[in-house]
Scaffold this motif. Structure first.
Motif, PDB file in Angstrom:
ATOM      1  N   PRO A 153      -5.341 156.745  84.806  1.00  0.00           N
ATOM      2  CA  PRO A 153      -6.477 157.093  85.464  1.00  0.00           C
ATOM      3  C   PRO A 153      -6.856 155.891  86.489  1.00  0.00           C
ATOM      4  CG  PRO A 153      -7.003 156.611  83.194  1.00  0.00           C
ATOM      5  CD  PRO A 153      -5.715 156.138  83.370  1.00  0.00           C
ATOM      6  N   TRP A 154      -6.139 154.856  86.662  1.00  0.00           N
ATOM      7  CA  TRP A 154      -6.667 154.049  87.614  1.00  0.00           C
ATOM      8  C   TRP A 154      -5.359 153.772  88.807  1.00  0.00           C
ATOM      9  CZ3 TRP A 154     -11.047 154.643  86.602  1.00  0.00           C
ATOM     10  CH2 TRP A 154     -11.572 154.348  85.318  1.00  0.00           C
ATOM     11  N   PRO A 155      -5.224 154.442  89.744  1.00  0.00           N
ATOM     12  CA  PRO A 155      -4.235 154.440  90.866  1.00  0.00           C
ATOM     13  C   PRO A 155      -4.236 152.779  91.564  1.00  0.00           C
ATOM     14  CG  PRO A 155      -5.916 155.934  91.433  1.00  0.00           C
ATOM     15  CD  PRO A 155      -6.180 155.813  89.955  1.00  0.00           C
ATOM     16  N   ALA A 156      -5.448 152.159  91.427  1.00  0.00           N
ATOM     17  CA  ALA A 156      -5.506 150.990  92.160  1.00  0.00           C
ATOM     18  C   ALA A 156      -4.426 149.819  91.738  1.00  0.00           C
ATOM     19  CB  ALA A 156      -7.085 150.392  92.125  1.00  0.00           C
ATOM     20  N   ILE A 157      -4.306 149.980  90.123  1.00  0.00           N
ATOM     21  CA  ILE A 157      -3.346 149.052  89.540  1.00  0.00           C
ATOM     22  C   ILE A 157      -2.183 149.748  88.755  1.00  0.00           C
ATOM     23  CG2 ILE A 157      -4.755 147.328  89.105  1.00  0.00           C
ATOM     24  CD1 ILE A 157      -5.289 148.415  86.308  1.00  0.00           C
ATOM     25  N   PHE A 183      -7.555 143.049  82.962  1.00  0.00           N
ATOM     26  CA  PHE A 183      -8.104 143.985  83.862  1.00  0.00           C
ATOM     27  C   PHE A 183      -9.135 144.463  83.011  1.00  0.00           C
ATOM     28  CE2 PHE A 183      -4.245 143.742  86.209  1.00  0.00           C
ATOM     29  CZ  PHE A 183      -4.569 143.593  87.551  1.00  0.00           C
ATOM     30  N   LYS A 184      -9.698 144.182  81.742  1.00  0.00           N
ATOM     31  CA  LYS A 184     -10.882 144.631  81.107  1.00  0.00           C
ATOM     32  C   LYS A 184     -11.031 146.120  81.106  1.00  0.00           C
ATOM     33  CE  LYS A 184     -13.183 140.753  80.927  1.00  0.00           C
ATOM     34  NZ  LYS A 184     -12.709 139.526  80.256  1.00  0.00           N
ATOM     35  N   LEU A 185      -9.664 146.605  80.967  1.00  0.00           N
ATOM     36  CA  LEU A 185      -9.581 148.236  80.764  1.00  0.00           C
ATOM     37  C   LEU A 185      -9.980 148.678  79.146  1.00  0.00           C
ATOM     38  CD1 LEU A 185      -6.050 148.711  82.433  1.00  0.00           C
ATOM     39  CD2 LEU A 185      -8.073 149.095  83.340  1.00  0.00           C
TER      40      LEU A 185
END
Lengths: 255, 178
Positions: free
Chosen positions: A96-100, A163-165
């Motif tokens: 869900p997080w393309p940034a990382i 990253f507190k995912l």
């Protein structure tokens, strides 16, 4: 009680894998096999492998050589499947997080390569604990796989924490079970590969089997219980300062 | 044998890390609405600390030893700013994920954008901190942490959007009044 072929030994060898088959059936019924296809395959393969090994161990017509050949092949497939399960967990967490996602993928690939190197060096440093190549080779290969798997799992937990995912309950359960399994097995197989505790190998076997039992129960708990939602505040901390609000918004709009 | 001891120790440490993180997650699930703490950041002051023209000016007007000392002080201050920005980014990741988990379709898009921006900023702050520490060790080296400031400003925009959607009457503040 704590001997090979005791009741406890038979129970610990069979019970977790019977539970595992039950878990696979539940997963199938709930449609979770589409969410965790690799983990589902792992559960089925592991159960089939252990039932086969159990039957081979008890059958008087099967030679030790045959047993260890089957064990070795199973070990390779199981090890690769577990690494694929870790990859599946990582992909689930990052998708869900393309940034990382990109940097995460690169980091875990690099970490995997570094761990393979470390595991290879560790394997080269071990002196065989058995004259039979298949037995000592199996012990060293187990150690090698568990170094890589434990390292990848610790990296996975660390990455998520950094990253507190948010973990989903199911992803967390799978990761916790497999993390516990890999770390404990790393310790016992490292001891076995070194040739230590030769007279008490059955104790290490029992410890491995008991840990596996616990891991299957962890998977049951996290995969089949209703999902709990995080209760952390979903509302941003607000400050009743309209002046700042307006100024910052204007500044952003002017960019 | 010493290799086995090393691997057993590594396995024990690994187990401890996994259990600690599992316990932290469990506590996070049990805790009821902990307040998210965001420390406002004075971006102008941060930009000033990162401005290469300021560094060039100081280099021209100070003796080498004095320059190294002043630059290290400025870099330590910059590192403190970057750490605050990283902390704020973490808080916003959690806030955004909680907003997504709440399942309100009006918030979902803004929350997704906020989490992605915050994750990118968190990643950038890690690189920026590494560069700052490198520069502290070698004060004459050139480096740029300015992208962190720019990214932070963009993140504040995403946070304000989500904040406004959640509570139109209460503005959100990530930047210091200054």
């Amino acid at each position: 009680m704590l001997q090979a072929h005791s009741f406890l030994w038979h129970y610990l060898w069979l019970a977790p894998h019977i539970l595992q088959v039950g878990l696979a059936i539940f997963i199938w019924r709930r449609g979770l096999h589409r969410v965790f296809p690799v983990f589902f395959s792992y559960l089925i393969f592991e159960a089939a492998e252990e039932f086969t090994l159990y039957a081979l161990d008890l059958s008087p017509s099967v030679s030790g050589e045959t047993f260890w050949r089957v064990f070795f092949v199973g070990l390779v497939v199981e090890g690769l499947l577990k690494i694929a399960v870790i990859g599946e967990l990582f992909a689930k967490l990052l998708k869900p997080w393309p940034a990382i996602a990109k940097i995460g993928g690169r980091l875990i690939t690099g970490m995997g390569a570094a761990l393979v190197l470390v595991a290879t060096i560790a394997a080269a440093l071990v002196s065989p604990d058995n004259t039979h190549v298949l037995i000592s080779g199996s012990h060293i290969l187990q150690q090698t796989f568990y170094i890589v798997e434990s390292g990848l799992l610790i990296f996975l937990f660390g990455f998520v924490a950094y990253f507190k995912l948010n973990w989903t309950q199911q992803t967390f359960g799978v990761a916790l079970g497999i993390g516990l399994l890999c770390c404990e097995h790393l310790a016992t197989w490292a001891v076995m590969a070194s040739g230590a505790m030769l007279d008490q190998r059955h104790l290490l076997d029992l410890l491995n089997m008991a840990t596996y039992h616990l891991c299957v129960l962890i998977w049951f708990y996290y995969l089949l219980l209703p999902q709990k939602a995080a209760t952390k505040s979903a509302v941003l901390p607000a400050e009743n300062n309209l002046e700042i609000w307006n100024r910052e918004l204007e500044r952003l709009l002017q960019q | 044998m010493s290799l086995a001891i090393l691997l057993v120790a590594a396995a024990v440490v690994g187990l401890a890390i996994i259990f600690r993180l599992a316990a932290a997650r469990s506590l996070q699930l049990r805790r009821q609405n902990p307040p998210a703490v965001i420390c406002p950041v004075d971006l102008e002051a941060f930009r000033n600390l990162m401005d290469p023209r300021e560094d060039r000016y100081l280099r021209r007007h100070l003796r080498a030893r004095q320059f190294r000392s002043v630059r290290r002080e400025r870099l330590r201050a910059a590192a403190a700013y970057v750490r605050v920005v990283a902390g704020n980014a973490s808080v916003l990741v959690q806030v955004g994920q909680a907003a997504i988990a709440a399942g309100d379709p009006r918030l979902s898009g803004a929350a997704h954008e906020l989490v992605n921006s915050a994750l990118l900023l968190r990643r950038n702050t890690t690189v920026a901190l590494a560069r700052i520490y490198f520069a502290i060790a070698w004060p004459y080296s050139e480096f740029a942490a300015a992208p962190v400031a720019d990214r932070y400003e963009r993140l504040s925009g995403a946070a304000m959007l989500l904040g406004r959607l959640q509570n139109p009457a209460a503005p959100v503040r990530l930047l210091a009044q200054g």
